[in-house]
Write an enzyme that holds these catalytic residues in place. Structure first.
Site, PDB file in Angstrom:
ATOM      1  N   GLU A  34       1.622  -6.702  -5.503  1.00 43.16           N
ATOM      2  CA  GLU A  34       0.585  -5.323  -6.037  1.00 43.16           C
ATOM      3  C   GLU A  34       1.964  -4.996  -6.637  1.00 43.16           C
ATOM      4  O   GLU A  34       2.559  -5.178  -7.672  1.00 43.16           O
ATOM      5  CB  GLU A  34       0.408  -4.788  -5.769  1.00 43.16           C
ATOM      6  N   ASP A  84       1.142  -1.518   0.044  1.00 39.35           N
ATOM      7  CA  ASP A  84      -0.200   0.066  -0.064  1.00 39.35           C
ATOM      8  C   ASP A  84       1.168   1.145  -0.282  1.00 39.35           C
ATOM      9  O   ASP A  84       0.727   2.416  -0.635  1.00 39.35           O
ATOM     10  CB  ASP A  84      -1.148  -0.340   1.160  1.00 39.35           C
TER      11      ASP A  84
HETATM   12  O1  TRH Z   1       4.769  -6.074   0.442  1.00 35.86           O
HETATM   13  P1  TRH Z   1       3.801  -6.386  -0.512  1.00 35.86           P
HETATM   14  O2  TRH Z   1       3.624  -8.245  -0.130  1.00 35.86           O
HETATM   15  O3  TRH Z   1       2.100  -5.722  -0.701  1.00 35.86           O
HETATM   16  C1  TRH Z   1       1.386  -6.358   0.010  1.00 35.86           C
HETATM   17  C2  TRH Z   1       0.546  -6.597  -1.651  1.00 35.86           C
HETATM   18  O4  TRH Z   1       0.648  -4.964  -1.822  1.00 35.86           O
HETATM   19  C3  TRH Z   1      -0.835  -6.909  -1.221  1.00 35.86           C
HETATM   20  O5  TRH Z   1      -1.123  -6.796  -3.136  1.00 35.86           O
HETATM   21  C4  TRH Z   1      -1.041  -5.820  -0.511  1.00 35.86           C
HETATM   22  O6  TRH Z   1      -3.612  -6.532  -0.528  1.00 35.86           O
HETATM   23  C5  TRH Z   1      -0.753  -6.157   0.414  1.00 35.86           C
HETATM   24  O7  TRH Z   1       0.416  -5.781   0.849  1.00 35.86           O
HETATM   25  C6  TRH Z   1      -1.717  -4.842   1.521  1.00 35.86           C
HETATM   26  O8  TRH Z   1       4.470  -6.852  -1.638  1.00 35.86           O
HETATM   27  P2  TRH Z   1       4.742  -5.738  -2.700  1.00 35.86           P
HETATM   28  O9  TRH Z   1       2.959  -4.895  -3.822  1.00 35.86           O
HETATM   29  O10 TRH Z   1       5.325  -5.791  -3.939  1.00 35.86           O
HETATM   30  O11 TRH Z   1       4.859  -4.202  -2.378  1.00 35.86           O
HETATM   31  C7  TRH Z   1       6.109  -3.933  -1.525  1.00 35.86           C
HETATM   32  C8  TRH Z   1       7.127  -3.214  -2.022  1.00 35.86           C
HETATM   33  O12 TRH Z   1       7.585  -2.938  -0.520  1.00 35.86           O
HETATM   34  C9  TRH Z   1       7.747  -2.632  -3.211  1.00 35.86           C
HETATM   35  O13 TRH Z   1       7.148  -0.954  -3.486  1.00 35.86           O
HETATM   36  C10 TRH Z   1       8.899  -2.978  -2.699  1.00 35.86           C
HETATM   37  C11 TRH Z   1       9.441  -2.465  -1.470  1.00 35.86           C
HETATM   38  N1  TRH Z   1      10.004  -2.774  -1.386  1.00 35.86           N
HETATM   39  C12 TRH Z   1      11.760  -2.160  -1.628  1.00 35.86           C
HETATM   40  O14 TRH Z   1      11.510  -0.697  -1.141  1.00 35.86           O
HETATM   41  N2  TRH Z   1      12.914  -2.198  -0.605  1.00 35.86           N
HETATM   42  C13 TRH Z   1      12.765  -3.741  -0.126  1.00 35.86           C
HETATM   43  O15 TRH Z   1      14.394  -4.175   0.413  1.00 35.86           O
HETATM   44  C14 TRH Z   1      11.935  -4.569  -0.512  1.00 35.86           C
HETATM   45  C15 TRH Z   1      11.894  -6.564   0.171  1.00 35.86           C
HETATM   46  C16 TRH Z   1      10.512  -4.045  -0.916  1.00 35.86           C
END
Ligand code: TRH
Length: 378
Positions: free
Chosen positions: A276, A26
């Protein structure tokens, strides 16, 4: 074709509201949206109930046009020109009343948008741009509109920075890996791991240890690290010599900033992503990918995964791999990244031919919600 490169400064104040449910998607999506708005000359207030993750997602200098605000908003806060409720988060009555007040004074309501979750299911096209009149509460009589991100021309598209292609072509993976202190094995395929707790993690690790080639596995911090460490413990207890040829090497990554998370995906030959935002970023990386979808209690995510794989034109091996990786069924087949490469490359090309989400959102705001404003046509 990069058709996101044109800027349309509307010089508006955008209010983005973000409720952190769990994980980082989010806030991750909202932050990208805020930064891209700022890059296009807009001013943004990002109202968030828990900004903790921004400390590592966006460390250091942030765009001055983006202000991070505590949400719920303080009493007396006045709405900007565009209100975005991300992922169905509900605005508190006090702020709704302020929107209604502003609409009453100016004779025109601020653009009010419900930014939905990403899905390849057909309802995204059907519901995209639909109005949702408020029938009760302090803003009764006003209208919100749905904005659906998506993979097809009938949806709002995907977030993509205007300079993405330029940055990708200037990217030097070897330099970036050295700067991060990430060890490299000569000739090994490089695989990133960002996941929840898939049961198929153990078979994946065992598969990597069997070879025939070597694998450098780059495990992201947080749940993926915890899951991989737990899986390793179980494997080692059952078969202490499981990686006797040393074909699998593992690097444990720290939390990366969002730009460096993207760099990680660009630097790997195969990316395991989840949720996402990282799925979108893996598509832009254009490398073979495996997606662990965010699980929903009623298995609603199964249909969502199928819809994505259908849009992707995923070859049978990639579909089977996804079923196993998402605990839906079957044994984990070979992670045959080479066989998946064309499919992901094609998907990226198809997406690049469509306008990015922010270009579409800005057009939507101007065309549909602000009939007196004008947007340059290109
Ligand atoms: O963390 P998520 O599993 O988020 C989830 C999904 O968005 C899901 O659809 C939603 O319903 C739920 O949250 C509440 O996966 P996502 O969406 O890929 O988000 C991870 C974010 O973290 C992405 O913007 C990349 C960031 N990130 C970093 O910036 N640095 C890092 O080291 C890592 C591991 C991730």
């Amino acid at each position: 074709m990069d058709n996101s490169a044109k800027a349309y400064p509307l010089a508006m104040l955008w209010d983005i509201f973000c409720k952190v449910i769990d994980n980082h998607g989010d806030i991750g999506v909202c932050w990208r949206l805020a930064v891209q708005l700022a890059q296009r000359g807009e001013t943004v207030r990002l109202w968030v109930d828990d900004a903790a993750a921004l400390e590592w997602i966006a460390p250091g200098q942030r765009p001055p046009a983006v202000q991070v605000m505590p949400w719920p908003a303080q009493v007396g806060a006045q709405p900007g020109d565009v209100i975005i409720e991300a992922f169905g988060c509900e605005l508190e009555p006090q702020f709704q009343a302020a929107i209604a007040g502003k609409a009453g004074e100016s004779g025109r309501q601020p653009a009010w948008i419900n930014l939905e979750y990403l899905t390849a299911e057909s309802f995204a096209e059907r519901n995209h741009r639909l109005p949702s009149p408020l029938l009760s509460g302090p803003a009764a009589g006003l209208t919100r509109r749905f904005f659906y991100p998506g993979f097809t021309a009938g949806t709002g598209g995907l977030l993509r920075e205007h300079d993405l292609l330029r940055r990708q072509s200037a990217f030097d993976a070897t330099r970036w890996l050295s700067a991060q202190g990430i060890a490299r094995t000569e000739g090994a395929r490089r695989v990133s791991l960002f996941c929840y707790e898939p049961a198929a993690l153990e078979p994946l690790l065992a598969q990597c240890a069997r070879g025939p080639g070597a694998t450098d596995l780059l495990v992201t911090a947080g749940r993926a690290t915890a899951a991989a460490q737990a899986a390793l413990k179980r494997i080692e207890a059952a078969a202490p010599d499981w990686n006797s040829r040393g074909l699998l090497s593992i690097s444990w990554l720290p939390l990366l900033s969002q730009p460096d998370f993207d760099h990680l995906l660009w630097a790997c030959d195969l990316n395991f992503v989840r949720g996402e935002d990282s799925l979108v970023r893996a598509l832009w990386a254009g490398k073979p990918l495996v997606w662990q979808i965010y699980p929903q209690g009623d298995d609603a995510h199964h249909g969502k995964l199928d819809a994505f794989l259908a849009w992707l034109n995923a070859p049978p091996g990639l579909r089977e791999f996804h079923r196993a990786w998402n605990d839906i069924g079957g044994e984990l087949p070979l992670a045959d990244a080479e066989a998946w490469a064309d499919c992901i490359r094609n998907a990226r090309e198809r997406l690049l031919a469509q306008p990015d989400l922010l270009t579409q959102l800005m057009r939507f705001v101007v065309d549909d919600l602000q009939p007196t404003a004008s947007l340059p046509r290109h």
